[in-house]
Write an enzyme that holds these catalytic residues in place. Structure first.
Site, short mmCIF file in Angstrom:
data_model
loop_
_atom_site.label_atom_id
_atom_site.label_comp_id
_atom_site.label_asym_id
_atom_site.label_seq_id
_atom_site.Cartn_x
_atom_site.Cartn_y
_atom_site.Cartn_z
N SER A 168 -52.96 98.60 81.53
CA SER A 168 -53.86 98.05 80.54
C SER A 168 -53.37 96.88 79.36
CB SER A 168 -54.71 98.97 79.88
OG SER A 168 -54.19 99.52 78.94
N THR B 269 -52.58 104.30 84.42
CA THR B 269 -51.69 105.18 84.73
C THR B 269 -52.49 106.18 85.87
OG1 THR B 269 -50.50 105.36 82.77
CG2 THR B 269 -50.74 107.24 83.84
N THR C 203 -54.78 103.61 79.46
CA THR C 203 -54.89 104.14 78.13
C THR C 203 -54.85 103.34 77.02
OG1 THR C 203 -53.27 105.59 78.10
CG2 THR C 203 -55.28 106.74 79.03
N ASP C 204 -53.77 102.54 77.16
CA ASP C 204 -53.07 101.88 76.04
C ASP C 204 -54.41 100.93 75.46
OD1 ASP C 204 -50.67 102.82 76.67
OD2 ASP C 204 -49.82 101.14 77.48
N1 ASP Z 1 -49.29 101.76 80.50
C1 ASP Z 1 -50.54 102.38 80.73
C2 ASP Z 1 -51.87 101.62 80.68
O1 ASP Z 1 -52.32 101.53 79.71
C3 ASP Z 1 -50.75 103.69 80.03
C4 ASP Z 1 -51.77 104.47 80.51
O2 ASP Z 1 -52.64 104.11 81.50
O3 ASP Z 1 -51.86 105.72 80.12
O4 ASP Z 1 -52.38 100.95 81.65
#
Ligand code: ASP
Length: 355
Positions: free
Chosen positions: A90, A43, A123-124
């Site tokens: 991710s 993200t 973040t995932d």
């Molecule tokens: N779906 C995203 C990821 O993990 C969520 C994020 O980055 O906050 O790449």
């Protein structure tokens, strides 16, 4: 020197160092520490159709260079250079990406001119990559993983400040020897203990029972604690010799769960299975025959908890190694690496407590 004394002395040295506040000085750009930023997507590199859209956007769009250009203040803290390792959400980080990233981190840290590394990441699964690096980086120099909850186009996007804070930590001599860190939302956490706890809010990364290593205030890191678990240079894992990682799957526990998920994992070639068990890693009577069958075929089974906290303890009603207080996804990372050096259950059990 015994392990205990070594840890005690290095803990004391870290405390004394941490007690001296970092002082911001005006330094010429050429004298600033060199921090390499390795971008993997997520993200933080995502864009949305409108400034109010914070879900359903496209992750992994901006390049490493675009990310760095979007935060001009980075130039006051460090000489930064960017590299693209991948550009994906991710959920799509694979073992191949992990190995590529880890090898590059080790290569860069071996260069005398590199002071530290920042990895930008979705973040995932950020905590999985951070913990993997924590177990395979062979350097005391800081490695800091960051990301963002809001895409770059959103009002109140958190990516720029998280990137600035991560570079601040990576450039800080106080950050050396603390294992791989996760810096987001004014907090500095350890890769071992920090976990994502909320799918949408900014304050999602928590250190649970272990808390945080420190806090960032006005771009100065204030370290308060250290991790006692062994990491980085104190592990036996060597990614330079690995082209792949053994398959380790996670099977979730729930009411009325049958054993077929374990059977499927074994049939697919799993060398290890992490049980995301209910409570403190309890396994149901319906699943136990399949779990025992997996163990009898040489598959290493590790019990962990789906609750988000707590320790797994010995219980004669259940089978498998004890996953300490590792959450299932971190237990999987450690088990994959452990299986690259041994198949011996008692050695793996010791590792599950040590790292
Ligand atoms: N779906 C995203 C990821 O993990 C969520 C994020 O980055 O906050 O790449």
């Amino acid at each position: 020197m015994s392990n205990y004394l070594h840890r005690l002395f290095s803990g004391l040295a870290l405390c004394l160092f941490a007690a001296a506040p970092a002082v911001a000085q005006s330094t010429s750009p050429a004298e600033l520490p060199h921090v390499a930023v390795l971008a993997t997507g997520g993200t933080i590199a995502g864009t949305a159709g409108s400034e109010t859209q914070t879900t359903g956007y496209k992750p992994g769009v901006l390049t490493a260079d675009a990310l760095l250009k979007s935060v001009p203040s980075l130039g006051k803290i460090a000489q930064v250079s960017g590299e693209q390792i991948s550009n994906v959400g991710s959920e799509n980080i694979t073992n191949d990406v992990l190995l590529k990233l880890a090898r590059r981190v080790n290569q860069l840290l071996a260069q005398p001119d590199i002071a530290g590394i920042v990895v930008t990441h979705g973040t995932d699964t950020l905590e999985e990559t951070a913990y993997f690096l924590d177990l395979v980086v062979k350097s005391d120099k800081p490695v800091v993983v960051t990301g963002s909850m809001r895409p770059s186009t959103a009002i109140g996007a958190d990516g720029p400040s998280n990137l600035l804070q991560a570079v601040t930590v990576a450039a800080s001599p106080q950050a050396r020897g603390r294992g791989v860190m996760i810096a987001l939302n004014d907090r500095i956490g350890s890769a071992r203990f920090t976990t994502k706890t909320n799918g949408t809010t900014l304050d999602t990364f928590k250190g649970n029972d272990a808390g945080y290593l420190g806090t960032l205030v006005d771009e100065l890191p204030h370290f308060e604690t250290s991790v006692l678990k062994h990491h980085t240079t104190a592990t036996p894992f060597d990614v330079s010799k690995l082209d792949s990682l053994p398959e380790v799957d996670i099977v979730y526990g729930y009411q009325n769960d049958g054993g077929f998920m374990y059977d499927a994992a074994v049939a697919h070639g799993a060398k290890g299975i992490v049980v995301a068990g209910v409570g403190a890693g309890s396994e149901s009577l319906l699943t136990l025959p399949s779990i025992k069958k997996a163990i009898s075929r040489g598959v290493i089974v590790v019990r962990s908890s789906r609750t988000g906290g707590g320790f797994i303890t010995e219980d004669p009603a259940y089978v498998g190694l004890l996953g300490d207080d590792l959450n299932p996804q971190k237990a999987r990372i450690l088990l994959m690496l452990a299986l690259t050096v041994t198949k011996d259950p008692s050695t793996i059990q010791a590792m599950l407590h040590e790292f």
